[in-house]
Write an enzyme that holds these catalytic residues in place. Structure first.
Site, short mmCIF file in Angstrom:
data_model
loop_
_atom_site.label_atom_id
_atom_site.label_comp_id
_atom_site.label_asym_id
_atom_site.label_seq_id
_atom_site.Cartn_x
_atom_site.Cartn_y
_atom_site.Cartn_z
N LEU A 28 147.85 47.06 48.70
CA LEU A 28 148.64 45.82 48.83
C LEU A 28 148.19 44.98 50.03
O LEU A 28 147.99 45.51 51.12
CB LEU A 28 150.13 46.20 49.00
CG LEU A 28 151.08 45.05 49.33
CD1 LEU A 28 151.25 44.13 48.12
CD2 LEU A 28 152.44 45.57 49.78
N ASP A 69 165.79 34.46 53.16
CA ASP A 69 166.79 33.60 53.80
C ASP A 69 168.16 34.27 53.84
O ASP A 69 168.48 35.08 52.98
CB ASP A 69 166.88 32.28 53.00
CG ASP A 69 167.60 31.19 53.78
OD1 ASP A 69 167.78 31.34 55.01
OD2 ASP A 69 167.97 30.19 53.16
N HIS A 90 168.56 39.61 61.49
CA HIS A 90 167.10 39.71 61.39
C HIS A 90 166.67 41.18 61.41
O HIS A 90 165.79 41.59 60.67
CB HIS A 90 166.43 38.95 62.53
CG HIS A 90 166.72 37.47 62.51
ND1 HIS A 90 166.62 36.71 61.37
CD2 HIS A 90 167.11 36.61 63.49
CE1 HIS A 90 166.93 35.45 61.65
NE2 HIS A 90 167.24 35.36 62.93
C1 FPP Z 1 165.93 33.48 57.53
O1 FPP Z 1 167.30 33.74 57.74
C2 FPP Z 1 165.06 34.48 58.15
C3 FPP Z 1 164.14 34.26 59.14
C4 FPP Z 1 163.90 32.93 59.73
C5 FPP Z 1 163.33 35.35 59.70
C6 FPP Z 1 162.88 36.42 58.78
C7 FPP Z 1 162.45 37.60 59.57
C8 FPP Z 1 162.69 38.91 59.27
C9 FPP Z 1 163.36 39.35 58.02
C10 FPP Z 1 162.33 39.99 60.20
C11 FPP Z 1 160.90 40.23 60.57
C12 FPP Z 1 159.95 40.25 59.48
C13 FPP Z 1 158.90 41.11 59.35
C14 FPP Z 1 157.86 40.77 58.38
C15 FPP Z 1 158.76 42.37 60.11
P1 FPP Z 1 168.14 32.67 58.54
O2 FPP Z 1 168.11 33.06 59.97
O3 FPP Z 1 167.61 31.32 58.26
O4 FPP Z 1 169.58 32.86 57.94
P2 FPP Z 1 170.68 31.72 57.76
O5 FPP Z 1 170.09 30.69 56.84
O6 FPP Z 1 171.81 32.46 57.12
O7 FPP Z 1 171.00 31.20 59.11
#
Ligand code: FPP
Length: 246
Positions: free
Chosen positions: A132, A21, A38
């Site tokens: 893994l 997050d 991201h």
């Molecule tokens: C949460 O941060 C994150 C996500 C919803 C997406 C996670 C995806 C990745 C890290 C990239 C792709 C993953 C792989 C496995 C290749 P948020 O957007 O909710 O952040 P915020 O709460 O600060 O708005």
């Protein structure tokens, strides 16, 4: 001493789950678009995967996209899906060389065709690997997982393959998307939020929770090791008294 040096190699969690997050907040702080957060988050994914391989963790489950994430602005959803396919397509051969198996849990039918196909290719390429298990939770929700297990059990009862008396915690767990895997001993969440957010609701029943204020793009390998070290210093009582587990 680094966190890695402090870690007891005899007590490595076999399954670690992560709620990644804070990408959006990280991007905002950097004065950039959310998608940049991201993209940077993929580096932290790499660190967690490398750390897991180094310590011999068996399953690493990453909450990459929740059912609720579909409600985000369309452009962000599209950018996340693209990032996902691109990352998997680019990384799959390298992961394959390291004997890593890519798997996915969630309502995968809901993914756009290109994302699903890219994912399926990575899964197919690495399916016989024995290292893994890198498990991506995509279009996943814990309530969905429990409901689909209940539905499959009901179908089997209706067909006469099972009787209602056969349904217990073990048979139920065997119909969840994580069938056959140990429950996560450790769940890490970044960005300080004190929530499970519809992640592995059944499977996290007795997991140790490690919540850090660091935002996901800031979470490096040393932080991952620190979380494991913290886990190793917890007393896991499973409802018993402290004296009983000593
Ligand atoms: C949460 O941060 C994150 C996500 C919803 C997406 C996670 C995806 C990745 C890290 C990239 C792709 C993953 C792989 C496995 C290749 P948020 O957007 O909710 O952040 P915020 O709460 O600060 O708005």
């Amino acid at each position: 001493m680094s966190a890695l040096e402090k870690i007891n190699r005899e007590n490595i969690p076999s399954h670690i789950a992560i709620i990644m997050d804070g990408n959006g907040r990280w991007a905002k702080k950097a004065g950039a678009l959310r998608v940049f957060g991201h993209q940077q988050g993929v580096e932290s994914v790499r660190a967690a995967v490398e750390g897991s391989v180094e310590l011999g963790v068996k399953h690493l489950t990453l909450y990459a996209f929740s059912t609720e994430n579909w409600n985000r602005p369309k452009l962000e959803v599209m950018a996340l899906m693209k990032l996902l396919v691109n990352s998997i397509t680019k990384e799959a051969p390298k992961l394959h060389k390291q004997n890593i198996r890519i798997t996915a849990i969630g309502h995968l039918d809901q993914l756009p065709d290109d994302a699903r196909k890219g994912l399926e290719k990575g899964i197919e390429l690495t399916k016989d690997n024995t290292g893994l298990n890198l498990q991506l939770a995509l279009s996943y929700s814990g309530k969905w997982d429990i409901a689909q297990a209940a539905k499959r059990l009901a179908e089997r009862v209706a067909k006469g393959e099972l009787s209602p008396e056969d349904i217990n915690e073990d048979t139920f767990a065997n119909h969840l998307s994580t069938a056959g895997q140990p429950d996560p001993e450790l769940m890490i969440r970044t960005s300080g939020e004190l929530r499970i957010s519809n992640f592995l609701l059944w499977q996290l029943a007795y997991s140790e929770l490690y919540i850090t204020d660091k935002l996901w793009p800031e979470f490096g390998k040393e932080d991952f090791f620190e979380a494991i070290y913290s886990y190793q210093n917890r007393e896991r009582r499973f409802g018993k008294t402290s004296e009983q587990v000593k």
